[in-house]
Design an enzyme around this catalytic site. Structure first.
Site, PDB file in Angstrom:
ATOM      1  CB  SER A  23      -0.875   0.014   1.255  1.00  0.00           C
ATOM      2  OG  SER A  23      -1.520   1.257   1.415  1.00  0.00           O
ATOM      3  CE1 TYR A  48      -4.127  -2.391   5.275  1.00  0.00           C
ATOM      4  CE2 TYR A  48      -3.241  -0.187   4.884  1.00  0.00           C
ATOM      5  CZ  TYR A  48      -3.791  -1.362   4.407  1.00  0.00           C
ATOM      6  OH  TYR A  48      -3.995  -1.514   3.054  1.00  0.00           O
TER       7      TYR A  48
HETATM    8  P1  NAD Z   1     -11.347  -6.045  -0.019  1.00  0.00           P
HETATM    9  O1  NAD Z   1     -12.112  -5.908   1.239  1.00  0.00           O
HETATM   10  O2  NAD Z   1     -12.109  -6.193  -1.267  1.00  0.00           O
HETATM   11  O3  NAD Z   1     -10.321  -7.252   0.073  1.00  0.00           O
HETATM   12  C1  NAD Z   1      -9.713  -7.667   1.259  1.00  0.00           C
HETATM   13  C2  NAD Z   1      -9.990  -9.146   1.397  1.00  0.00           C
HETATM   14  O4  NAD Z   1      -9.217  -9.667   2.460  1.00  0.00           O
HETATM   15  C3  NAD Z   1     -11.425  -9.501   1.717  1.00  0.00           C
HETATM   16  O5  NAD Z   1     -12.217  -9.644   0.574  1.00  0.00           O
HETATM   17  C4  NAD Z   1     -11.276 -10.812   2.494  1.00  0.00           C
HETATM   18  O6  NAD Z   1     -11.607 -11.896   1.653  1.00  0.00           O
HETATM   19  C5  NAD Z   1      -9.804 -10.884   2.819  1.00  0.00           C
HETATM   20  N1  NAD Z   1      -9.573 -11.154   4.232  1.00  0.00           N
HETATM   21  C6  NAD Z   1      -9.476 -10.269   5.244  1.00  0.00           C
HETATM   22  N2  NAD Z   1      -9.271 -10.918   6.395  1.00  0.00           N
HETATM   23  C7  NAD Z   1      -9.227 -12.237   6.099  1.00  0.00           C
HETATM   24  C8  NAD Z   1      -9.041 -13.420   6.870  1.00  0.00           C
HETATM   25  N3  NAD Z   1      -8.821 -13.347   8.202  1.00  0.00           N
HETATM   26  N4  NAD Z   1      -9.073 -14.610   6.229  1.00  0.00           N
HETATM   27  C9  NAD Z   1      -9.286 -14.690   4.904  1.00  0.00           C
HETATM   28  N5  NAD Z   1      -9.462 -13.596   4.123  1.00  0.00           N
HETATM   29  C10 NAD Z   1      -9.431 -12.391   4.732  1.00  0.00           C
HETATM   30  O7  NAD Z   1     -10.395  -4.768  -0.073  1.00  0.00           O
HETATM   31  P2  NAD Z   1      -9.169  -4.370  -1.024  1.00  0.00           P
HETATM   32  O8  NAD Z   1      -8.998  -2.922  -0.808  1.00  0.00           O
HETATM   33  O9  NAD Z   1      -9.339  -4.890  -2.374  1.00  0.00           O
HETATM   34  O10 NAD Z   1      -7.944  -5.093  -0.319  1.00  0.00           O
HETATM   35  C11 NAD Z   1      -7.032  -5.887  -1.020  1.00  0.00           C
HETATM   36  C12 NAD Z   1      -5.629  -5.477  -0.693  1.00  0.00           C
HETATM   37  O11 NAD Z   1      -5.418  -4.151  -1.162  1.00  0.00           O
HETATM   38  C13 NAD Z   1      -5.250  -5.472   0.779  1.00  0.00           C
HETATM   39  O12 NAD Z   1      -3.956  -6.030   0.928  1.00  0.00           O
HETATM   40  C14 NAD Z   1      -5.199  -3.999   1.123  1.00  0.00           C
HETATM   41  O13 NAD Z   1      -4.302  -3.742   2.186  1.00  0.00           O
HETATM   42  C15 NAD Z   1      -4.688  -3.446  -0.187  1.00  0.00           C
HETATM   43  N6  NAD Z   1      -4.878  -2.009  -0.380  1.00  0.00           N
HETATM   44  C16 NAD Z   1      -6.120  -1.491  -0.486  1.00  0.00           C
HETATM   45  C17 NAD Z   1      -6.245  -0.134  -0.681  1.00  0.00           C
HETATM   46  C18 NAD Z   1      -7.605   0.513  -0.797  1.00  0.00           C
HETATM   47  O14 NAD Z   1      -7.690   1.735  -0.757  1.00  0.00           O
HETATM   48  N7  NAD Z   1      -8.680  -0.225  -0.962  1.00  0.00           N
HETATM   49  C19 NAD Z   1      -5.117   0.689  -0.783  1.00  0.00           C
HETATM   50  C20 NAD Z   1      -3.861   0.109  -0.686  1.00  0.00           C
HETATM   51  C21 NAD Z   1      -3.747  -1.243  -0.487  1.00  0.00           C
END
Ligand code: NAD
Ligand code: MG
Length: 345
Positions: free
Chosen positions: A237, A250
């Site tokens: 991130s 985080y």
């Molecule tokens: P999202 O909620 O769609 O995806 C996160 C997923 O993590 C969930 O769908 C869930 O299936 C999984 N998860 C969480 N805890 C879990 C557990 N204990 N066991 C199994 N699965 C679990 O959100 P996203 O934003 O697409 O996140 C995906 C990645 O992107 C993450 O690593 C997040 O840190 C990163 N990210 C997101 C953003 C943002 O702004 N959305 C920015 C930077 C990085």
């Protein structure tokens, strides 16, 4: 579970639509498409190139803040977000860049992981996704989309905070896919808290287990099944580089993921296994509306970036495909950013 025909050419948009269940009708009628997807909608009828290849102004290509205020209980569903996130359901068109590959994606039900899953399948890969049981309805949509692309879909629900489950997850993915070429460690926990005083050991443990321990367990379990040409991709991130004051735990995990990528890439180089990271800025996903941001921040989510809006998951699909494919054969130990103009690397 099985693909229709391993060697069939990519299905037409019309065929894809015909094969997907009615539960996905809402995806195709989403405000995202209506607002930013004119070209995508036409491509869908097979009349113009897909949206990803049409020149557009990125400032206005996707929904801009303000978003409707909204919260969901964790872990949330993409299907309940308004507007629905755009994971490339109607727009991403593959060109065979991952033909015959086998991929496991954690958090593949929604958000960034779903965008990677759709793109990988349309590029010719069989895809296993892991997610939490509460996300089954989102996962079913992804499974339908992978199958509609003519590829094998494997659904593997379970909580990755357990080392035993992580080992089973990898074993089942390898068994059902018949090997493993691409591992996307993408699942994460993000929960905004104003002060270190609010961060209990239990909450710290939850974040570290999900974002760091599970990544370590899954990668370690997967390596014996991965050979030269395989690719590991970790979703880090912008928080790794510009940590927010309310994401103390985080941000540490996202920073540690960068070190993990850079160290492991050196370890695995001689085996021909590449390890890279992706560092997104603000993206419109369930993670943000389930406590990832304070609820009052949701309407203006992404507004502070130079592009003035949150990213949509489909905007990262190309990076995940590139890092998984042989096109990036010299890229290992790298972290690719996409954050609307602010942040690193
Ligand atoms: P999202 O909620 O769609 O995806 C996160 C997923 O993590 C969930 O769908 C869930 O299936 C999984 N998860 C969480 N805890 C879990 C557990 N204990 N066991 C199994 N699965 C679990 O959100 P996203 O934003 O697409 O996140 C995906 C990645 O992107 C993450 O690593 C997040 O840190 C990163 N990210 C997101 C953003 C943002 O702004 N959305 C920015 C930077 C990085
Ligand atoms: Mg989800």
């Amino acid at each position: 579970m099985d693909r229709d025909d391993q060697n069939a050419p990519a299905p037409s948009r019309r065929r894809v639509l015909g094969k997907i269940g009615t539960g996905l009708a809402a995806v195709f009628a989403s405000p995202v498409l209506a607002k930013g997807g004119g070209a995508g909608a036409l491509a869908f009828q097979g009349q113009t190139p897909p949206r990803q290849s049409v020149k557009q102004n990125p400032v206005t290509q996707f929904p801009r803040p303000p978003f409707p205020g909204q919260t969901q209980p964790w872990p949330g569903l993409a299907s309940r977000m308004r507007p629905r996130p755009d994971h490339g359901e109607t727009s991403y068109q593959g060109t065979g860049r991952l033909q015959g590959r086998k991929a496991l994606i954690t958090g593949g039900d929604s958000g960034i992981g779903r965008a990677a899953a759709i793109a990988y399948a349309r590029e010719g890969a069989d895809v296993a996704i892991n997610y939490l049981p509460a996300e089954e309805s989102d996962a079913r949509e992804v499974v339908a989309l992978i199958r509609a692309a003519g590829r094998k879909a494997v659904a593997l629900p379970g909580d990755i905070r357990s080392e035993a489950f992580c080992q089973q997850l990898v074993a089942r993915a390898v068994r059902e896919l018949g090997g493993l070429d691409i591992l996307v460690s993408n699942a994460a926990r993000q929960h905004a808290l104003p002060s270190i005083r609010d961060l209990t050991t239990e909450l710290l443990d939850w974040t570290f287990k999900t974002n760091l321990y599970a990544m370590f367990w899954i990668v370690k379990a997967a390596l014996p099944s991965m050979g030269p040409g395989a690719s590991i991709i970790v979703t880090s991130s912008v928080e790794a580089y510009s940590p927010s004051e309310n994401l103390l735990d985080y941000a540490q995990t996202k920073s540690a993921q960068v070190a993990f990528v850079k160290s492991l890439a050196k370890q695995l180089a001689k085996q021909g296994i590449r390890v890279n990271g992706v560092a997104p800025g603000p993206y419109w996903t369930p993670l943000q509306v389930t406590g990832g941001q304070p609820p009052e921040m949701i309407p203006q989510f992404g507004a502070m970036t130079p592009l003035g809006r949150a990213g949509q998951p489909v905007e990262l699909a190309g990076i995940y495909v590139l890092l998984a494919s042989q096109e990036s054969s010299d890229a290992t130990g790298q972290v690719y950013g996409a954050s609307g103009g602010s942040g690193n690397p």
